[in-house]
Every structure is written in structure tokens, then in C-alpha cells.
Design a protein around this motif. Structure first.
Motif, short mmCIF file in Angstrom:
data_model
loop_
_atom_site.label_atom_id
_atom_site.label_comp_id
_atom_site.label_asym_id
_atom_site.label_seq_id
_atom_site.Cartn_x
_atom_site.Cartn_y
_atom_site.Cartn_z
N SER A 173 13.24 -4.03 10.55
CA SER A 173 13.01 -5.47 10.62
C SER A 173 12.29 -5.91 9.35
N ASN A 174 12.56 -7.14 8.96
CA ASN A 174 11.94 -7.72 7.76
C ASN A 174 12.28 -6.93 6.50
N SER A 231 9.16 -20.53 15.18
CA SER A 231 8.09 -19.81 15.88
C SER A 231 7.26 -20.70 16.80
N HIS A 290 13.89 -25.63 28.84
CA HIS A 290 14.20 -25.20 27.46
C HIS A 290 15.23 -24.08 27.49
N ASN A 293 18.84 -23.98 25.73
CA ASN A 293 19.26 -22.91 24.81
C ASN A 293 20.59 -22.31 25.25
N LYS A 305 12.53 -17.71 21.79
CA LYS A 305 11.55 -17.46 22.86
C LYS A 305 11.29 -18.76 23.59
N THR A 306 11.35 -18.73 24.90
CA THR A 306 10.88 -19.88 25.67
C THR A 306 10.25 -19.41 26.98
N SER A 307 9.28 -20.15 27.42
CA SER A 307 8.67 -19.89 28.73
C SER A 307 8.86 -21.11 29.61
N ASP A 328 14.14 -8.79 23.30
CA ASP A 328 13.49 -8.31 22.08
C ASP A 328 11.98 -8.29 22.28
N PHE A 351 13.54 -21.52 15.97
CA PHE A 351 12.85 -22.81 16.07
C PHE A 351 11.55 -22.83 15.27
N1 LIG Z 1 10.82 -8.98 13.82
C1 LIG Z 1 9.86 -9.82 13.55
O1 LIG Z 1 9.05 -9.62 12.63
C2 LIG Z 1 9.72 -11.07 14.38
C3 LIG Z 1 8.92 -12.13 13.94
C4 LIG Z 1 8.85 -13.27 14.75
C5 LIG Z 1 9.54 -13.34 15.95
N2 LIG Z 1 10.28 -12.27 16.36
C6 LIG Z 1 11.02 -12.30 17.64
O2 LIG Z 1 11.78 -13.51 17.68
C7 LIG Z 1 11.45 -14.24 18.86
C8 LIG Z 1 11.60 -15.73 18.64
O3 LIG Z 1 10.75 -16.20 17.64
P1 LIG Z 1 9.38 -16.95 17.93
O4 LIG Z 1 8.85 -16.58 19.26
O5 LIG Z 1 8.53 -16.69 16.73
O6 LIG Z 1 9.74 -18.48 17.91
P2 LIG Z 1 11.01 -19.43 18.22
O7 LIG Z 1 11.91 -18.81 19.19
O8 LIG Z 1 11.51 -19.87 16.89
O9 LIG Z 1 10.26 -20.69 18.85
C9 LIG Z 1 9.51 -20.61 20.02
C10 LIG Z 1 8.91 -21.98 20.26
O10 LIG Z 1 9.95 -22.93 20.49
C11 LIG Z 1 9.78 -23.52 21.79
N3 LIG Z 1 11.11 -23.70 22.37
C12 LIG Z 1 12.03 -22.75 22.70
N4 LIG Z 1 13.17 -23.30 23.15
C13 LIG Z 1 12.97 -24.63 23.14
C14 LIG Z 1 13.77 -25.75 23.52
N5 LIG Z 1 15.01 -25.61 23.96
N6 LIG Z 1 13.22 -27.00 23.40
C15 LIG Z 1 11.96 -27.18 22.94
N7 LIG Z 1 11.15 -26.16 22.56
C16 LIG Z 1 11.66 -24.90 22.65
C17 LIG Z 1 8.91 -22.56 22.56
O11 LIG Z 1 8.12 -23.25 23.50
P3 LIG Z 1 8.33 -23.03 25.09
O12 LIG Z 1 7.96 -21.62 25.37
O13 LIG Z 1 7.42 -24.04 25.68
O14 LIG Z 1 9.77 -23.32 25.35
C18 LIG Z 1 8.00 -21.99 21.47
O15 LIG Z 1 6.90 -22.83 21.19
C19 LIG Z 1 10.01 -13.77 19.15
O16 LIG Z 1 9.60 -14.14 20.45
C20 LIG Z 1 10.14 -12.30 18.89
O17 LIG Z 1 10.78 -11.66 19.97
C21 LIG Z 1 10.42 -11.15 15.58
#
Ligand SMILES: NC(=O)c1ccc[n+]([C@@H]2O[C@H](COP(=O)([O-])OP(=O)(O)OC[C@H]3O[C@@H](n4cnc5c(N)ncnc54)[C@H](OP(=O)(O)O)[C@@H]3O)[C@@H](O)[C@H]2O)c1
Length: 281
Positions: A141-142, A197, A245, A249, A239-241, A48, A195
Motif C-alpha cells: 500500500s502507498n 477521508s 450513506h 454508495n 467508509k461509512t457508519s 479493508d 471522499f
Molecule cells: N492504505 C492506506 O494507507 C489507507 C489510508 C486511508 C484509508 N484507507 C482505507 O480506505 C477507507 C476509506 O477511506 P477513509 O475512511 O479515509 O475515508 P472516505 O471513505 O474517503 O470518507 C469517509 C467519510 O465520508 C463520509 N461518507 C461516506 N459515505 C458518505 C455518503 N454517501 N454521504 C456523505 N458522507 C459519506 C463518512 O461519514 P459517515 O461515516 O458518517 O458516513 C466519513 O466521514 C478507510 O476506511 C480504510 O479502510 C487506507
């Protein structure tokens, strides 16, 4: 890995979120590319992204990471800005995204959030690029329920295949009407930010959640992700880098909950009982 049908194909139940990747130095980008390759090699077959992410840097990094992988074996979703939602600008944005991603087509192309362009115009633009073979499907989206219903009324609006909204244990608004509506209309649901964000800034969990995770001998992150995908009706895109992690997942996709555990989590974070304003990140 648990699989679901997504965008008319067999798919992993989690995809790869890519917001905020490709924005760091060479080494950070290298690690982020390795994660994407690791994911593709371990059966995670949806990515995504969006033109917004790092102003194209996320797409550019993905383009490099997927080199050498069989493009038919995974799906890429990207999104365009609401102020690019006219037929002319959709085509332009899409061509730029495809160039950065180094691919000939997107599996789905989403309107990132609603703006001022009439939905009918946006749908017309999306149908045009679909006919040209540049995208396999399109979505939004949204969107809330009223938005989805309005969309269904415009010409070809019913061709919308995907809606991507925020969904996690503390933001359950979509369960009330969005998930049932999308099921009824055979529209796939993508749940973002499982998680809370980046750095989990939008998640402040109650201690009780930690107790449920401890009793199951899983981490809280595993609980959060496994919970979101528990009914096989959501593609979640963490999302993870970080490779550890990522592995955690992947492990989460194998975790099931008992009825009692789900009821306990419902007590901590109750299901919505009425239409609410959806949370957005
Ligand atoms: N359509 C929209 O409007 C919209 C809005 C927001 C997001 N998105 C999409 O959804 C994706 C995911 O959401 P997000 O990036 O906002 O946040 P998320 O996936 O909820 O959380 C990412 C955070 O969690 C940490 N994390 C991930 N796996 C982990 C694990 N197993 N243990 C500990 N920490 C962990 C990551 O750090 P590390 O990298 O250090 O693991 C990062 O700080 C986005 O990347 C994007 O593609 C879409």
C-alpha cells in the motif's frame, strides 16, 4: 451491483473501508457492526482493515460483525505496520489480526506503507505465511511506481497481487503510471479515501463538480464514488457508519457517465500528464 475481478475472484466494485470504527461506545460500535452486516447482505464482499486502525479495534469489531456469515463468500484485506515487516514480526502481527478477526485466514495481507526493512525480507515473510495457508495473497500500500519496480526485482516480488493507494477525483496521480503498470502486471488496484477521508477533510471540491452532479440528479458523494469506479479497474473502499450513506454508495455503483460528462470532469480536475508525487493520507 457492478462486479469486477479482484484478487482472482468475482467481487463487488466497492468494498468496506473500516478506519476509525470500533473506537466509540457500545451503541456506536453496534451501528458499525450493523453496517458491515448490511454490506455483506447487500453484496459488498470485500472488507479493508489494518492492525493500525484503532490499534486493533477495527479488526475486533469486524470479527464480531462477520460471525454467522459464510467466510468463503467475502474477502478480508488487512495490513501490517512497516516496523512489523520482518518475517518474525509479520507472522506475529498476522496471528494477532487473525485472532481479532476471528478467522483462520486473510484474503490478502498488505504492507501498509514502506519502511526501513528491505523488501526482500518482507516478501520472504509474506511468502512463508502464504505457504502456511494463513493468507491467500499479499500486496502493498502507498507504493509509487519506483517502489513497485523495485519490489518486482526481489525474489518472489512478482507475486505481489495488490497495491492500495489514495484515489479520488482530486488526487488522480495514480492514473499516470500506477494504473497502467498494475494492469500490465496483472496487479489489482485498491483506491482508498474516495471522499477525502474522515469528515472529507482532504477534499475541497470546486463548485463546478456540484453542477455536474445536479445535472445528473445525483449527490456529489455519488458522483465522486461512481467516478472512481467508472472503468472497472479500481476497487474503491469508502467508509461509512451511516445506513443512508451506505445506500447512497450502493446506488453510486449503478451510475454511468457519458463521454461529455467525463470530459467536463477532466476539465475541472485534469488527468495527470507527468509522473507526480502521489498524495497519501
Ligand atoms: N492504505 C492506506 O494507507 C489507507 C489510508 C486511508 C484509508 N484507507 C482505507 O480506505 C477507507 C476509506 O477511506 P477513509 O475512511 O479515509 O475515508 P472516505 O471513505 O474517503 O470518507 C469517509 C467519510 O465520508 C463520509 N461518507 C461516506 N459515505 C458518505 C455518503 N454517501 N454521504 C456523505 N458522507 C459519506 C463518512 O461519514 P459517515 O461515516 O458518517 O458516513 C466519513 O466521514 C478507510 O476506511 C480504510 O479502510 C487506507
Amino acid at each position: 451491483m457492478k462486479e469486477i475481478t479482484f484478487n482472482h475472484r468475482k467481487s463487488s466494485v466497492i468494498g468496506m473501508g473500516t478506519w476509525r470504527i470500533g473506537e466509540g461506545d457500545l451503541l456506536k460500535s453496534q451501528r458499525e457492526m450493523e453496517i458491515i452486516r448490511y454490506g455483506l447482505n447487500h453484496g459488498v464482499n470485500v472488507i479493508d482493515t489494518a492492525e493500525m486502525y484503532g490499534d486493533g479495534k477495527s479488526e475486533a469489531l469486524i470479527g464480531k460483525a462477520i460471525k454467522g456469515f459464510d467466510r468463503d463468500k467475502f474477502q478480508i484485506i488487512s495490513k501490517f505496520y512497516p516496523n512489523h515487516a520482518t518475517p518474525k514480526l509479520i507472522k506475529q502481527s498476522l496471528e494477532n489480526s487473525l485472532k481479532r478477526l476471528q478467522t483462520d485466514y486473510l484474503d490478502s495481507y498488505l504492507l501498509h506503507w514502506r519502511g526501513n526493512t528491505p523488501l526482500a525480507e518482507t516478501v520472504q515473510g509474506l511468502e512463508e505465511v502464504k505457504k502456511e495457508g494463513l493468507i491467500k495473497s499479499w500486496g502493498v500500500s502507498n507504493f509509487n511506481l519506483a517502489d513497485l519496480k523495485e519490489l518486482a526485482e526481489v525474489p518472489d516480488g512478482q507475486n505481489c497481487q495488490i497495491n492500495e493507494d489514495l484515489y479520488n477525483l482530486t488526487s488522480r496521480g495514480v492514473e499516470y503510471s500506477i494504473l497502467p503498470y498494475q494492469k500490465e502486471h496483472q496487479m489489482y488496484f485498491v483506491g482508498y479515501s474516495p471522499f477525502g477521508s474522515d469528515k472529507n477533510e482532504f477534499l475541497s471540491l470546486k463548485d463546478d463538480v456540484g453542477q455536474v452532479a445536479a445535472q445528473k440528479h445525483i449527490s456529489i458523494f455519488e458522483l465522486l464514488l461512481a467516478w472512481v469506479i467508472r472503468n472497472n479497474n479500481v476497487l474503491s473502499i469508502p467508509k461509512t457508519s451511516d445506513i443512508a450513506h451506505f445506500q447512497s454508495n450502493l446506488h453510486a455503483t449503478e451510475i454511468e457517465f457519458s463521454k461529455d460528462e467525463l470530459e467536463l470532469l477532466d476539465k475541472i480536475y485534469p488527468k495527470p500528464t507527468k509522473e507526480t508525487t502521489l498524495d497519501i493520507i
